[in-house]
Design an enzyme around this catalytic site. Structure first.
Site, PDB file in Angstrom:
ATOM      1  N   GLY A  46       0.786  -1.240   0.000  1.00 42.02           N
ATOM      2  CA  GLY A  46       0.000   0.000   0.000  1.00 42.02           C
ATOM      3  C   GLY A  46       0.813   1.283   0.000  1.00 42.02           C
ATOM      4  O   GLY A  46       0.340   2.324  -0.433  1.00 42.02           O
ATOM      5  N   GLU A 101       3.562   4.385   5.745  1.00 42.31           N
ATOM      6  CA  GLU A 101       2.362   3.553   5.670  1.00 42.31           C
ATOM      7  C   GLU A 101       1.286   4.244   4.847  1.00 42.31           C
ATOM      8  O   GLU A 101       1.280   5.472   4.726  1.00 42.31           O
ATOM      9  CB  GLU A 101       1.815   3.336   7.089  1.00 42.31           C
ATOM     10  CG  GLU A 101       1.852   1.937   7.621  1.00 42.31           C
ATOM     11  CD  GLU A 101       1.025   0.911   6.885  1.00 42.31           C
ATOM     12  OE1 GLU A 101       0.886   0.969   5.651  1.00 42.31           O
ATOM     13  OE2 GLU A 101       0.523   0.008   7.557  1.00 42.31           O
ATOM     14  N   ASP A 105      -5.140   2.046  10.962  1.00 42.26           N
ATOM     15  CA  ASP A 105      -6.527   1.752  11.321  1.00 42.26           C
ATOM     16  C   ASP A 105      -6.571   1.248  12.768  1.00 42.26           C
ATOM     17  O   ASP A 105      -6.638   2.039  13.696  1.00 42.26           O
ATOM     18  CB  ASP A 105      -7.077   0.725  10.323  1.00 42.26           C
ATOM     19  CG  ASP A 105      -8.533   0.374  10.560  1.00 42.26           C
ATOM     20  OD1 ASP A 105      -9.221   1.110  11.275  1.00 42.26           O
ATOM     21  OD2 ASP A 105      -8.998  -0.662  10.020  1.00 42.26           O
ATOM     22  N   LYS A 133      -7.048   6.718  10.507  1.00 40.06           N
ATOM     23  CA  LYS A 133      -8.450   6.431  10.817  1.00 40.06           C
ATOM     24  C   LYS A 133      -8.545   6.170  12.320  1.00 40.06           C
ATOM     25  O   LYS A 133      -8.650   5.023  12.759  1.00 40.06           O
ATOM     26  CB  LYS A 133      -8.836   5.153  10.048  1.00 40.06           C
ATOM     27  CG  LYS A 133     -10.218   5.122   9.448  1.00 40.06           C
ATOM     28  CD  LYS A 133     -10.638   3.707   9.146  1.00 40.06           C
ATOM     29  CE  LYS A 133     -10.235   3.194   7.796  1.00 40.06           C
ATOM     30  NZ  LYS A 133     -10.796   1.853   7.498  1.00 40.06           N
ATOM     31  N   ASP A 161      -5.937  -1.227  -1.514  1.00 44.71           N
ATOM     32  CA  ASP A 161      -6.659  -2.194  -2.353  1.00 44.71           C
ATOM     33  C   ASP A 161      -7.930  -2.706  -1.681  1.00 44.71           C
ATOM     34  O   ASP A 161      -8.112  -2.620  -0.476  1.00 44.71           O
ATOM     35  CB  ASP A 161      -5.777  -3.409  -2.629  1.00 44.71           C
ATOM     36  CG  ASP A 161      -5.620  -4.293  -1.388  1.00 44.71           C
ATOM     37  OD1 ASP A 161      -5.229  -3.766  -0.322  1.00 44.71           O
ATOM     38  OD2 ASP A 161      -5.930  -5.498  -1.468  1.00 44.71           O
TER      39      ASP A 161
HETATM   40  P1  5GP Z   1      -4.018  -1.761  11.112  1.00 40.84           P
HETATM   41  O1  5GP Z   1      -3.000  -2.776  11.539  1.00 40.84           O
HETATM   42  O2  5GP Z   1      -3.718  -0.359  11.575  1.00 40.84           O
HETATM   43  O3  5GP Z   1      -5.416  -2.187  11.439  1.00 40.84           O
HETATM   44  O4  5GP Z   1      -4.112  -1.800   9.569  1.00 40.84           O
HETATM   45  C1  5GP Z   1      -3.186  -1.368   8.739  1.00 40.84           C
HETATM   46  C2  5GP Z   1      -3.426  -1.972   7.372  1.00 40.84           C
HETATM   47  O5  5GP Z   1      -4.791  -2.369   7.170  1.00 40.84           O
HETATM   48  C3  5GP Z   1      -3.172  -0.927   6.341  1.00 40.84           C
HETATM   49  O6  5GP Z   1      -1.808  -0.874   6.018  1.00 40.84           O
HETATM   50  C4  5GP Z   1      -4.043  -1.387   5.201  1.00 40.84           C
HETATM   51  O7  5GP Z   1      -3.349  -2.356   4.457  1.00 40.84           O
HETATM   52  C5  5GP Z   1      -5.227  -2.045   5.871  1.00 40.84           C
HETATM   53  N1  5GP Z   1      -6.378  -1.110   5.960  1.00 40.84           N
HETATM   54  C6  5GP Z   1      -6.875  -0.492   7.049  1.00 40.84           C
HETATM   55  N2  5GP Z   1      -7.917   0.305   6.740  1.00 40.84           N
HETATM   56  C7  5GP Z   1      -8.074   0.201   5.394  1.00 40.84           C
HETATM   57  C8  5GP Z   1      -8.992   0.791   4.447  1.00 40.84           C
HETATM   58  O8  5GP Z   1      -9.879   1.606   4.743  1.00 40.84           O
HETATM   59  N3  5GP Z   1      -8.822   0.422   3.149  1.00 40.84           N
HETATM   60  C9  5GP Z   1      -7.874  -0.460   2.738  1.00 40.84           C
HETATM   61  N4  5GP Z   1      -7.830  -0.741   1.453  1.00 40.84           N
HETATM   62  N5  5GP Z   1      -7.002  -1.035   3.587  1.00 40.84           N
HETATM   63  C10 5GP Z   1      -7.105  -0.707   4.907  1.00 40.84           C
HETATM   64 MG    MG Z   2      -4.893  -4.529   1.658  1.00 38.01          MG
HETATM   65 MG    MG Z   3      -0.354  -0.726   4.693  1.00 36.36          MG
END
Ligand code: 5GP
Ligand code: MG
Ligand code: MG
Length: 182
Positions: A46, A101, A105, A133, A161
């Site tokens: 990403g 990054e 999320d 987010k 994606d």
């Molecule tokens: P975390 O570990 O903070 O939950 O997530 C990070 C990863 O989750 C990001 O690098 C991304 O790959 C994926 N991700 C989180 N939210 C989104 C979103 O709204 N759209 C997409 N496509 N990927 C997300």
């Molecule tokens: Mg993904």
């Molecule tokens: Mg990512």
């Protein structure tokens, strides 16, 4: 088949992305000017468009590395289980690290990677993310450099994606829910 027809609305347009890269690039250049050869680590896949645009606004000798880590098994929700699929090729011991990054999320991915890099002896570890987010956080985590804070929506484009599609959209948009509920 056009990609744009699957997008409900554009959240961050091309002009806004350009301004974010310029602003963060200047800030990072200023903050890192006294550090010796920081390493920017992009989290695949990403990060690719963002790292590539941002790095061209960082006017310093930096190294660029990539890691492929995943907490997603496809679909739109995080599994919580962070896996390293591809590690970087350089030692981080004693180095200043800036992780690039696409989005923070739940915070699980970065929490895991920051701990790992510190355990490997990194001197400092900071995060630059295009999107934040905060409403999705499961683990308290604050990235130092944020492009833009977004609501709790599933977004795609500019590297992000849905099932490996939409990464090549030039902007960030909210995916129509019927795409992932059908
Ligand atoms: P975390 O570990 O903070 O939950 O997530 C990070 C990863 O989750 C990001 O690098 C991304 O790959 C994926 N991700 C989180 N939210 C989104 C979103 O709204 N759209 C997409 N496509 N990927 C997300
Ligand atoms: Mg993904
Ligand atoms: Mg990512």
């Amino acid at each position: 088949m056009s990609l744009a027809k699957d997008i409900k609305s554009i959240l961050v347009n091309e002009q806004q992305i350009k301004e974010i890269c310029e602003r963060l690039g200047k800030e990072i250049t200023n903050d890192y000017k006294s550090k010796e050869r920081p390493i920017m680590i992009g989290l695949l896949k990403g990060c690719v468009p963002f790292l590539s645009d941002l790095a061209r606004h960082i006017d310093l000798p930096i190294e660029i590395e990539y890691m492929d880590v995943s907490s997603y098994h496809g679909g739109i929700s995080s599994s919580g289980d962070v896996k390293i699929r591809k590690d970087m090729n350089t030692s981080v011991a004693g180095r200043d690290i800036l992780i690039a990054e696409d989005i923070v999320d739940t915070g699980r991915t970065l929490d895991t990677i920051v701990k790992l890099l510190k355990h490997r002896g990194a001197k400092s570890v900071e995060i630059v993310t295009l999107l934040d987010k905060p409403a999705g956080r499961v683990i308290p985590f604050e990235p130092k450099y944020v492009g833009v804070t977004i609501p709790k929506e599933f977004v795609v484009g500019y590297g992000l994606d849905y099932e490996e599609i939409y990464r090549n959209l030039p902007y960030v948009g909210i995916l129509k829910p019927e795409i992932y509920t059908k």
